[in-house]
Design a protein around this motif. Structure first.
Motif, PDB file in Angstrom:
ATOM      1  N   THR A 136     -26.689  -4.903   4.557  1.00 49.14           N
ATOM      2  CA  THR A 136     -26.683  -5.706   3.675  1.00 49.14           C
ATOM      3  C   THR A 136     -25.256  -6.287   3.237  1.00 49.14           C
ATOM      4  O   THR A 136     -25.060  -7.560   3.043  1.00 49.14           O
ATOM      5  CB  THR A 136     -27.167  -5.424   2.385  1.00 49.14           C
ATOM      6  OG1 THR A 136     -28.652  -4.921   2.913  1.00 49.14           O
ATOM      7  CG2 THR A 136     -27.583  -6.404   1.361  1.00 49.14           C
ATOM      8  N   PRO A 148     -19.029   0.624   1.321  1.00 51.40           N
ATOM      9  CA  PRO A 148     -20.033   1.438   0.719  1.00 51.40           C
ATOM     10  C   PRO A 148     -19.580   3.102   0.689  1.00 51.40           C
ATOM     11  O   PRO A 148     -18.782   3.487   1.645  1.00 51.40           O
ATOM     12  CB  PRO A 148     -21.005   1.388   1.817  1.00 51.40           C
ATOM     13  CG  PRO A 148     -21.138   0.090   2.418  1.00 51.40           C
ATOM     14  CD  PRO A 148     -19.595  -0.196   2.285  1.00 51.40           C
ATOM     15  N   VAL A 200     -22.817   3.149  -3.001  1.00 51.57           N
ATOM     16  CA  VAL A 200     -22.377   1.720  -3.658  1.00 51.57           C
ATOM     17  C   VAL A 200     -21.378   1.029  -3.004  1.00 51.57           C
ATOM     18  O   VAL A 200     -20.365   1.850  -2.502  1.00 51.57           O
ATOM     19  CB  VAL A 200     -22.045   2.199  -5.193  1.00 51.57           C
ATOM     20  CG1 VAL A 200     -21.744   1.324  -5.836  1.00 51.57           C
ATOM     21  CG2 VAL A 200     -23.380   2.839  -5.750  1.00 51.57           C
ATOM     22  N   ASP A 254     -30.815   3.336   1.325  1.00 51.71           N
ATOM     23  CA  ASP A 254     -29.452   3.775   1.937  1.00 51.71           C
ATOM     24  C   ASP A 254     -29.106   3.087   3.193  1.00 51.71           C
ATOM     25  O   ASP A 254     -28.037   2.747   3.307  1.00 51.71           O
ATOM     26  CB  ASP A 254     -29.534   5.157   1.768  1.00 51.71           C
ATOM     27  CG  ASP A 254     -29.076   5.766   0.404  1.00 51.71           C
ATOM     28  OD1 ASP A 254     -28.720   5.037  -0.537  1.00 51.71           O
ATOM     29  OD2 ASP A 254     -28.657   7.126   0.484  1.00 51.71           O
ATOM     30  N   GLU A 285     -22.967  -5.652  -6.610  1.00 47.33           N
ATOM     31  CA  GLU A 285     -23.306  -4.412  -6.366  1.00 47.33           C
ATOM     32  C   GLU A 285     -24.354  -4.348  -5.404  1.00 47.33           C
ATOM     33  O   GLU A 285     -25.252  -4.839  -5.537  1.00 47.33           O
ATOM     34  CB  GLU A 285     -23.391  -3.516  -7.621  1.00 47.33           C
ATOM     35  CG  GLU A 285     -23.548  -1.843  -7.134  1.00 47.33           C
ATOM     36  CD  GLU A 285     -23.943  -1.229  -8.328  1.00 47.33           C
ATOM     37  OE1 GLU A 285     -24.524  -0.082  -8.133  1.00 47.33           O
ATOM     38  OE2 GLU A 285     -23.453  -1.575  -9.331  1.00 47.33           O
ATOM     39  N   VAL A 286     -24.107  -3.762  -4.161  1.00 49.02           N
ATOM     40  CA  VAL A 286     -25.109  -3.483  -3.266  1.00 49.02           C
ATOM     41  C   VAL A 286     -25.141  -1.932  -3.119  1.00 49.02           C
ATOM     42  O   VAL A 286     -24.186  -1.307  -2.781  1.00 49.02           O
ATOM     43  CB  VAL A 286     -24.614  -4.079  -1.712  1.00 49.02           C
ATOM     44  CG1 VAL A 286     -25.743  -3.675  -0.865  1.00 49.02           C
ATOM     45  CG2 VAL A 286     -24.659  -5.559  -1.902  1.00 49.02           C
ATOM     46  N   CYS A 287     -26.419  -1.354  -3.619  1.00 51.15           N
ATOM     47  CA  CYS A 287     -26.556  -0.122  -3.693  1.00 51.15           C
ATOM     48  C   CYS A 287     -27.845   0.424  -3.249  1.00 51.15           C
ATOM     49  O   CYS A 287     -28.736  -0.105  -3.106  1.00 51.15           O
ATOM     50  CB  CYS A 287     -26.049   0.357  -5.240  1.00 51.15           C
ATOM     51  SG  CYS A 287     -27.408  -0.219  -6.448  1.00 51.15           S
ATOM     52  N   GLY A 288     -28.013   1.816  -2.894  1.00 50.39           N
ATOM     53  CA  GLY A 288     -28.846   2.345  -2.498  1.00 50.39           C
ATOM     54  C   GLY A 288     -29.543   2.883  -3.888  1.00 50.39           C
ATOM     55  O   GLY A 288     -29.049   2.795  -4.925  1.00 50.39           O
ATOM     56  N   GLN A 339     -25.543   8.298  -5.114  1.00 51.09           N
ATOM     57  CA  GLN A 339     -25.735   7.024  -4.814  1.00 51.09           C
ATOM     58  C   GLN A 339     -24.662   6.430  -3.984  1.00 51.09           C
ATOM     59  O   GLN A 339     -23.727   6.612  -4.047  1.00 51.09           O
ATOM     60  CB  GLN A 339     -25.986   5.954  -5.835  1.00 51.09           C
ATOM     61  CG  GLN A 339     -26.443   4.883  -5.922  1.00 51.09           C
ATOM     62  CD  GLN A 339     -26.488   4.053  -7.248  1.00 51.09           C
ATOM     63  OE1 GLN A 339     -25.944   4.341  -8.138  1.00 51.09           O
ATOM     64  NE2 GLN A 339     -27.496   3.196  -7.542  1.00 51.09           N
ATOM     65  N   VAL A 343     -27.829  -0.463   3.098  1.00 53.49           N
ATOM     66  CA  VAL A 343     -26.637  -0.856   2.255  1.00 53.49           C
ATOM     67  C   VAL A 343     -25.550  -1.501   3.145  1.00 53.49           C
ATOM     68  O   VAL A 343     -25.165  -2.760   2.829  1.00 53.49           O
ATOM     69  CB  VAL A 343     -25.937   0.400   1.434  1.00 53.49           C
ATOM     70  CG1 VAL A 343     -24.724   0.045   0.965  1.00 53.49           C
ATOM     71  CG2 VAL A 343     -26.864   0.773   0.309  1.00 53.49           C
TER      72      VAL A 343
END
Length: 143
Positions: free
Chosen positions: A100, A115, A124, A94, A136-139, A122, A97
């Motif tokens: 990144t 995010p 996202v 997390d 998608e960049v996610c925790g 979550q 995110v």
């Protein structure tokens, strides 16, 4: 003892070994994914028309359309429109995110949504890579 479903030698089972993107410029894609997601290049074909990136269990690869055509398959028009119905999701902690996402933007991605904490907990964010692919960049999904 039966083989596990993830065992590629197990008859009747399969595992996802590669995701291959057909792009006009594999070197640009390599640079983007190395910079944005800190991926490592594991193979570059001598022709420069195919590369593989290390992502864990599944390899992310890039190939020029001409290379695939040499194999007798028409991949369609690479780079002319974003692939519809395709998304790559990169899972990070997390707290990583936003960092990144910022790295991906600096490397050439286009931000679609910042995010955001989703109702299921979550974190996202959505972007597009330089070739238009949805990212998608996610925790992780909370437990």
């Amino acid at each position: 003892m039966p083989a596990s479903p993830a065992d590629p030698a197990s008859p009747g089972s399969a595992h996802l070994g590669y995701v291959i993107r057909h792009v006009a410029d594999v070197e640009r894609s390599r640079r983007f994914y190395e910079t944005a997601f800190d991926l490592t290049t594991r193979l570059v074909h001598d022709s420069g028309s195919y590369i593989e990136m290390e992502t864990g269990a599944t390899v992310l690869a890039f190939a020029t359309p001409d290379l695939i055509r040499e194999l007798g398959v028409d991949p369609g028009a690479a780079g002319t429109a974003p692939p519809i119905g395709t998304e790559l999701a990169f899972v990070v902690a997390d707290e990583a995110v936003a960092v990144t996402v910022d790295r991906a933007i600096a490397a050439g991605a286009h931000l679609l949504t910042a995010p955001t904490r989703q109702p299921w907990g979550q974190l996202v964010a959505f972007l597009r890579d330089p070739d238009g692919l949805l990212l998608e960049v996610c925790g992780p999904v909370p437990g």
